[in-house]
Design a protein around this motif. Structure first.
Motif, PDB file in Angstrom:
ATOM      1  N   ARG A   1      -3.033  10.283   7.295  1.00  8.10           N
ATOM      2  CA  ARG A   1      -3.202  11.685   7.688  1.00  8.10           C
ATOM      3  C   ARG A   1      -4.681  11.980   7.998  1.00  8.10           C
ATOM      4  NH1 ARG A   1      -3.100  14.972   2.517  1.00  8.10           N
ATOM      5  NH2 ARG A   1      -5.069  13.885   2.382  1.00  8.10           N
ATOM      6  N   ASP A   2      -5.573  11.550   7.096  1.00  3.69           N
ATOM      7  CA  ASP A   2      -7.009  11.824   7.292  1.00  3.69           C
ATOM      8  C   ASP A   2      -7.527  11.167   8.568  1.00  3.69           C
ATOM      9  OD1 ASP A   2      -6.945  13.209   4.975  1.00  3.69           O
ATOM     10  OD2 ASP A   2      -8.075  11.765   3.778  1.00  3.69           O
TER      11      ASP A   2
ATOM     12  N   THR B   1      -8.784  15.784   3.395  1.00  3.54           N
ATOM     13  CA  THR B   1      -8.814  16.123   4.824  1.00  3.54           C
ATOM     14  C   THR B   1      -9.856  17.191   5.158  1.00  3.54           C
ATOM     15  OG1 THR B   1      -6.443  15.769   4.735  1.00  3.54           O
ATOM     16  CG2 THR B   1      -7.332  16.527   6.812  1.00  3.54           C
TER      17      THR B   1
ATOM     18  N   SER C   1      -5.867  10.439  -4.051  1.00  5.63           N
ATOM     19  CA  SER C   1      -5.662  11.412  -2.969  1.00  5.63           C
ATOM     20  C   SER C   1      -4.476  12.345  -3.227  1.00  5.63           C
ATOM     21  CB  SER C   1      -5.552  10.742  -1.601  1.00  5.63           C
ATOM     22  OG  SER C   1      -5.035   9.471  -1.692  1.00  5.63           O
TER      23      SER C   1
ATOM     24  N   GLU D   1       2.371   4.528  -0.210  1.00  9.13           N
ATOM     25  CA  GLU D   1       2.115   5.737  -1.007  1.00  9.13           C
ATOM     26  C   GLU D   1       3.420   6.248  -1.597  1.00  9.13           C
ATOM     27  OE1 GLU D   1      -0.971   8.299   0.557  1.00  9.13           O
ATOM     28  OE2 GLU D   1       0.233  10.049   0.039  1.00  9.13           O
ATOM     29  N   HIS D   2       4.530   5.679  -1.086  1.00  9.92           N
ATOM     30  CA  HIS D   2       5.828   6.034  -1.650  1.00  9.92           C
ATOM     31  C   HIS D   2       5.832   5.801  -3.164  1.00  9.92           C
ATOM     32  CE1 HIS D   2       6.464   5.131   2.571  1.00  9.92           C
ATOM     33  NE2 HIS D   2       7.627   5.736   2.549  1.00  9.92           N
TER      34      HIS D   2
ATOM     35  N   THR E   1       5.201   4.336   7.098  1.00  9.76           N
ATOM     36  CA  THR E   1       4.169   5.076   6.369  1.00  9.76           C
ATOM     37  C   THR E   1       3.521   6.180   7.196  1.00  9.76           C
ATOM     38  OG1 THR E   1       2.543   3.405   6.980  1.00  9.76           O
ATOM     39  CG2 THR E   1       3.602   3.141   4.850  1.00  9.76           C
TER      40      THR E   1
ATOM     41  N   GLY F   1      -1.571   1.925   7.628  1.00 10.83           N
ATOM     42  CA  GLY F   1      -0.847   2.229   6.399  1.00 10.83           C
ATOM     43  C   GLY F   1       0.015   1.057   5.992  1.00 10.83           C
ATOM     44  N   ASP F   2      -0.633  -0.065   5.761  1.00 10.92           N
ATOM     45  CA  ASP F   2       0.078  -1.294   5.444  1.00 10.92           C
ATOM     46  C   ASP F   2      -0.910  -2.245   4.791  1.00 10.92           C
ATOM     47  OD1 ASP F   2       2.807  -2.768   6.456  1.00 10.92           O
ATOM     48  OD2 ASP F   2       1.144  -4.124   6.062  1.00 10.92           O
ATOM     49  N   SER F   3      -0.511  -2.843   3.679  1.00 14.01           N
ATOM     50  CA  SER F   3      -1.497  -3.570   2.880  1.00 14.01           C
ATOM     51  C   SER F   3      -1.951  -4.890   3.514  1.00 14.01           C
ATOM     52  CB  SER F   3      -0.960  -3.823   1.489  1.00 14.01           C
ATOM     53  OG  SER F   3       0.297  -4.426   1.584  1.00 14.01           O
TER      54      SER F   3
ATOM     55  N   LEU G   1     -13.427  15.874   4.961  1.00 13.67           N
ATOM     56  CA  LEU G   1     -13.772  14.989   6.086  1.00 13.67           C
ATOM     57  C   LEU G   1     -13.925  15.787   7.379  1.00 13.67           C
ATOM     58  CD1 LEU G   1     -11.290  12.071   5.311  1.00 13.67           C
ATOM     59  CD2 LEU G   1     -13.765  12.052   4.945  1.00 13.67           C
TER      60      LEU G   1
ATOM     61  N   ASN H   1      -4.573   5.813  -3.766  1.00 14.96           N
ATOM     62  CA  ASN H   1      -3.458   6.695  -3.422  1.00 14.96           C
ATOM     63  C   ASN H   1      -3.281   7.780  -4.480  1.00 14.96           C
ATOM     64  OD1 ASN H   1      -2.778   5.457  -1.027  1.00 14.96           O
ATOM     65  ND2 ASN H   1      -1.242   4.109  -1.941  1.00 14.96           N
TER      66      ASN H   1
ATOM     67  N   SER I   1       0.818  -1.212   0.000  1.00 18.88           N
ATOM     68  CA  SER I   1       0.000   0.000   0.000  1.00 18.88           C
ATOM     69  C   SER I   1       0.847   1.255   0.000  1.00 18.88           C
ATOM     70  CB  SER I   1      -0.897  -0.002   1.242  1.00 18.88           C
ATOM     71  OG  SER I   1      -0.094   0.060   2.406  1.00 18.88           O
TER      72      SER I   1
ATOM     73  N   ILE J   1      -5.596  -0.171  -4.041  1.00 15.43           N
ATOM     74  CA  ILE J   1      -5.017   0.792  -3.102  1.00 15.43           C
ATOM     75  C   ILE J   1      -4.206   1.836  -3.864  1.00 15.43           C
ATOM     76  CG2 ILE J   1      -3.520   1.109  -1.090  1.00 15.43           C
ATOM     77  CD1 ILE J   1      -4.179  -1.688  -0.176  1.00 15.43           C
TER      78      ILE J   1
ATOM     79  N   MET K   1     -12.128   8.151   7.040  1.00 15.07           N
ATOM     80  CA  MET K   1     -11.510   8.222   5.720  1.00 15.07           C
ATOM     81  C   MET K   1     -12.575   8.094   4.642  1.00 15.07           C
ATOM     82  SD  MET K   1      -9.772   4.464   5.347  1.00 15.07           S
ATOM     83  CE  MET K   1      -9.590   4.565   3.563  1.00 15.07           C
TER      84      MET K   1
ATOM     85  N   GLY L   1      -5.778  -1.923   4.390  1.00 13.13           N
ATOM     86  CA  GLY L   1      -4.569  -1.133   4.227  1.00 13.13           C
ATOM     87  C   GLY L   1      -4.898   0.178   3.554  1.00 13.13           C
ATOM     88  N   VAL L   2      -4.207   1.227   3.959  1.00  8.62           N
ATOM     89  CA  VAL L   2      -4.442   2.550   3.386  1.00  8.62           C
ATOM     90  C   VAL L   2      -3.108   3.206   3.055  1.00  8.62           C
ATOM     91  CG1 VAL L   2      -6.611   2.873   4.638  1.00  8.62           C
ATOM     92  CG2 VAL L   2      -4.468   3.658   5.669  1.00  8.62           C
ATOM     93  N   GLY L   3      -3.168   4.262   2.261  1.00 11.80           N
ATOM     94  CA  GLY L   3      -1.962   5.022   1.924  1.00 11.80           C
ATOM     95  C   GLY L   3      -1.705   6.100   2.972  1.00 11.80           C
ATOM     96  N   THR L   4      -0.595   6.774   2.808  1.00 11.32           N
ATOM     97  CA  THR L   4      -0.215   7.771   3.811  1.00 11.32           C
ATOM     98  C   THR L   4      -1.184   8.949   3.874  1.00 11.32           C
ATOM     99  OG1 THR L   4       2.085   7.119   3.701  1.00 11.32           O
ATOM    100  CG2 THR L   4       1.658   9.338   4.467  1.00 11.32           C
ATOM    101  N   SER L   5      -1.776   9.335   2.746  1.00 14.16           N
ATOM    102  CA  SER L   5      -2.754  10.433   2.785  1.00 14.16           C
ATOM    103  C   SER L   5      -3.952  10.060   3.640  1.00 14.16           C
ATOM    104  CB  SER L   5      -3.231  10.796   1.375  1.00 14.16           C
ATOM    105  OG  SER L   5      -2.163  11.272   0.608  1.00 14.16           O
ATOM    106  N   GLN L   6      -4.339   8.769   3.606  1.00 16.30           N
ATOM    107  CA  GLN L   6      -5.439   8.333   4.475  1.00 16.30           C
ATOM    108  C   GLN L   6      -4.998   8.249   5.934  1.00 16.30           C
ATOM    109  OE1 GLN L   6      -5.374   5.987   1.453  1.00 16.30           O
ATOM    110  NE2 GLN L   6      -6.567   7.632   0.551  1.00 16.30           N
TER     111      GLN L   6
ATOM    112  N   ARG M   1      -8.899  -6.052  -0.854  1.00 17.76           N
ATOM    113  CA  ARG M   1      -8.324  -5.197   0.174  1.00 17.76           C
ATOM    114  C   ARG M   1      -8.793  -5.623   1.551  1.00 17.76           C
ATOM    115  NH1 ARG M   1      -9.037   1.208  -0.763  1.00 17.76           N
ATOM    116  NH2 ARG M   1      -7.643   1.969   0.873  1.00 17.76           N
TER     117      ARG M   1
END
Ligand code: SF4
Lengths: 199, 463
Positions: free
Chosen positions: B151-152, A177, A113, A84-85, B37, B128-130, A180, A110, A82, A106, B159, B144-149, B230
């Motif tokens: 943050r949210d 953000t 977003s 985002e890197h 992440t 933040g891990d699949s 939400l 990403n 997952s 995912i 999210m 699992g979510v990405g870093t922007s999520q 997912r």
């Protein structure tokens, strides 16, 4: 609100292949960082460079395509972790839109977003577009998010993407953000109704 | 009228509203973070001048970059040290509990969540891990979510996400000797493909799944993402409740159980799709390629490229080239260089017991490097209390401290060159175990243990 993205126009760069996973997009060893900036240098690192750091002639380093903002790939792009890197590395390299036959879930989220349109074309159309960009690197590709089409000189293809991501790009709500956070009272109400939130 | 699945019920209970984009705003009951992440997410919060809404609902651990030999600070690896410090600072600043290396509770995020009883039936869980779907084994909806999520979720505990469809995967019958949870999930991915679960949550059920332990259910849910889904989950039952009973974060057992029972899928629930598997047809499975879908029974002939569906041929050709295998061969007898026992798929106590059981019969083959990396400090301690460490060390294994280790090679534990690794982890992508030319075979803990002793891939049923 983030900016609305109604269309994107730029030159293409093809990275052919199915199932290009996020470990290939950014090898885990380059994820040892506390910010995303500078990750572009490591995008597709192991496909671009050999053990001695010499270029293997990947399209990301080929002067004909290097630095072009529209990435063209095939099925199941971005599968795997997952991280985002991966889209962040592509973004840092200069990729602003990705067109593929399909995306891992995912990864597509990403991209959304980050405000990167991740748009799909049929397999046949994708081959067409990739060939076009490989033969004529200067081809301008125009992605129309309102009509969901992709155009190059003289050609128009029908594109697709999940409606929710399309809407978020069009109405500028992809940076989620603020959207939400505008519902704090409702969030607290939901929290209060959950048995495990009550101590 | 048909009933509702657990996914539907949990979704309804956690949905805050429908967003203008059409996605749902979903409340996240438990948020888990780790060092890789999350720092960027905290950075984004700072940029936006935001704080953490419910710091008591986020828990942190360090797993990916943790060295597994010496835990002395500062770490030799300065980048790893920097990442750990960032996590320490961020959690301290925001009042988030951190299960750090000195806590005695540190470990892989998907191992420690259940272990602490943080993971509970009917919750929504994000990380933040699949491999977050692991927590679905308890009847949670976990993804699992990405870093922007990340943050949210830190900022709002919610999210934006669309509700997936639900596919029921029904496994029935008795498993053969030497066949376990890892073989079930590899067989599922082999049949449905690495993309098969796109847009779906997988509900695993049937009498075979019902009979599995919580650890085995976690192994199955863990690899949902390898099948493209997912979310993966098993409905909570007595096995679930009893396993959780008495764990540190189970504040009220009766309430936890009542909520689990309420969220369970109805008997007449609607599913968007149903797929059946017969347990007695599943054999010990092993991957031969560079995606978890390139998998075969240990004694099965590897496929001819032209026999595969057109869209799989290109990846198969690349797999044969990278792995150095050929169509028509079987995996049995392939010489291996490294054995890795661990990861969030198979790094729990029951896995180590299975390995020790096999290992009692011999010694690690000459020229094979064999690692055991417990999934958490608690797993390590429990295993040591049972003397498993001694059995493994005596047989020639290295007994390491808890972390992700060679599952992804972000610390010093990495393959070298083209080494071939028999691994209990979940991904065999090119370069996954740290060497760009390294090669990974995924299999069950028992099969990996057998390979360690024989120095080559061996059919566990013959041992
Ligand atoms: S053990 Fe492997 S798959 Fe699991 S969280 Fe760690 S790196 Fe990810």
């Amino acid at each position: 609100m983030s900016e609305s993205i109604k269309n994107f126009c730029g030159k293409g760069i093809a990275v052919r292949g199915n199932d290009i996973d996020t470990d290939r997009i950014i090898p885990a060893r380059y994820m040892k960082c506390v910010t995303f900036s500078g990750l572009g240098a490591y995008a597709f690192y192991d496909e671009r460079f050999d053990g001695a750091g010499k270029s293997k002639g990947h399209s990301f380093d080929d002067m004909r395509w290097a630095g072009h903002p529209v990435l063209l790939s095939n099925a199941n792009f971005g599968c795997g972790s997952s991280r985002e890197h991966a889209p962040q590395a592509l973004k840092d390299y200069g990729i602003r839109a990705i067109v593929a036959e399909s995306f891992a879930e995912i990864f597509a989220g990403n991209c959304s977003s980050l405000g990167i349109p991740a748009v799909t074309l049929s397999a046949a159309d994708m081959k067409d577009l990739q060939t076009c960009v490989e033969n004529s690197p200067q081809t301008e590709i125009s992605i129309d998010m309102e009509n969901m089409t992709i155009q190059t000189v003289g050609k128009t293809w029908k594109a697709a993407m999940p409606e929710t991501y399309r809407q978020a790009l069009l109405d500028g709500s992809w940076d989620s953000t603020a959207v939400l956070a505008s519902s704090m009272p409702e969030i607290e109400k939901t929290a209060g109704s959950l048995p495990y939130m009550v101590l | 009228m048909s009933g509702k699945s657990l996914l539907e019920k949990v979704w309804e209970r956690h949905k805050v509203k429908t967003l203008p984009s059409g996605q749902d705003q979903l409340f996240i009951g438990l948020h888990l973070i780790h060092e890789v992440t999350s720092p960027q997410a905290f950075g984004m919060l700072k940029e936006k001048g935001l704080g953490v809404k419910y710091p008591g609902r986020t828990f942190a651990t360090a797993d990916h970059i943790i060295p597994t030999d010496k835990l002395h600070r500062p770490f030799v690896d300065t980048l790893a040290e920097e990442m750990l410090q960032a996590l320490e600072n961020n959690t301290r600043e925001h009042g988030i509990l951190f299960f750090g290396p000195d806590s005695g509770k540190q470990g892989i995020v998907h191992v420690i969540g259940p272990e602490q009883g943080l993971t509970q039936p009917g919750m929504t869980i994000a990380c933040g891990d699949s491999h977050t779907a692991t927590h679905g084994a308890f009847g949670a909806i976990a993804f699992g979510v990405g870093t922007s999520q990340v943050r949210d979720i830190l900022a709002t505990q919610t999210m934006a996400i669309s509700r997936p469809k639900v596919r029921k995967i029904q496994v029935s019958g008795k498993l053969g000797a030497g066949v376990g949870a890892k073989d079930i999930i590899l067989a599922i991915i082999g049949r449905l493909g690495v993309n098969g679960g796109l847009g779906y949550a997988y509900e695993y059920g049937g009498d075979t799944i019902d009979a599995l332990s919580m650890e085995e259910r976690m192994t199955i849910c863990n690899m949902s993402i390898e099948g493209g889904a997912r979310v993966g989950y098993v409905n909570p039952d007595e096995t679930t409740y009893q396993w959780l009973k008495g764990r540190p974060y189970i504040a009220n057992f009766e309430r936890m159980k009542a909520f689990g029972e309420e969220m369970r899928s109805d008997g007449n629930a609607h599913y968007d799709d149903t797929v059946l598997f017969a347990a007695d047809e599943i054999k010990p499975m092993i991957t031969w390629g560079i995606t978890p879908g390139q998998v075969a029974a240990v004694d099965e002939k590897l496929p001819e490229i032209h026999d595969l569906p057109e869209k799989e041929r290109e990846t198969a050709a690349r797999a044969y080239q990278h792995m150095g295998f050929s169509p028509g061969e079987t995996m049995e007898g392939k010489k291996i260089d490294v054995v890795f026992i661990g990861s969030c798929t198979n790094g729990r106590l029951s896995d180590l017991r299975e390995v020790a059981q096999v290992v009692k019969k011999g010694r690690v083959a000459k020229d094979v490097t064999a690692f055991v990396v417990p999934g958490s400090q608690i797993v390590a301690k429990e295993a040591e209390a049972e003397g498993l460490d001694k059995i493994l060390i005596d047989a020639g294994f290295q007994w390491r401290s808890a972390g992700c280790s060679m599952c992804l090679g972000m610390n010093a534990d990495q393959l070298k060159g083209r080494q071939l690794s028999a691994s209990t982890s979940n991904r065999n992508f090119i370069g996954r175990q740290g060497s760009p030319t390294g090669r990974t075979l995924l299999m069950s803990p028992r099969m990996a243990a057998a390979a360690a002793l024989a120095g080559e891939i061996t059919d566990i049923r013959k041992m």
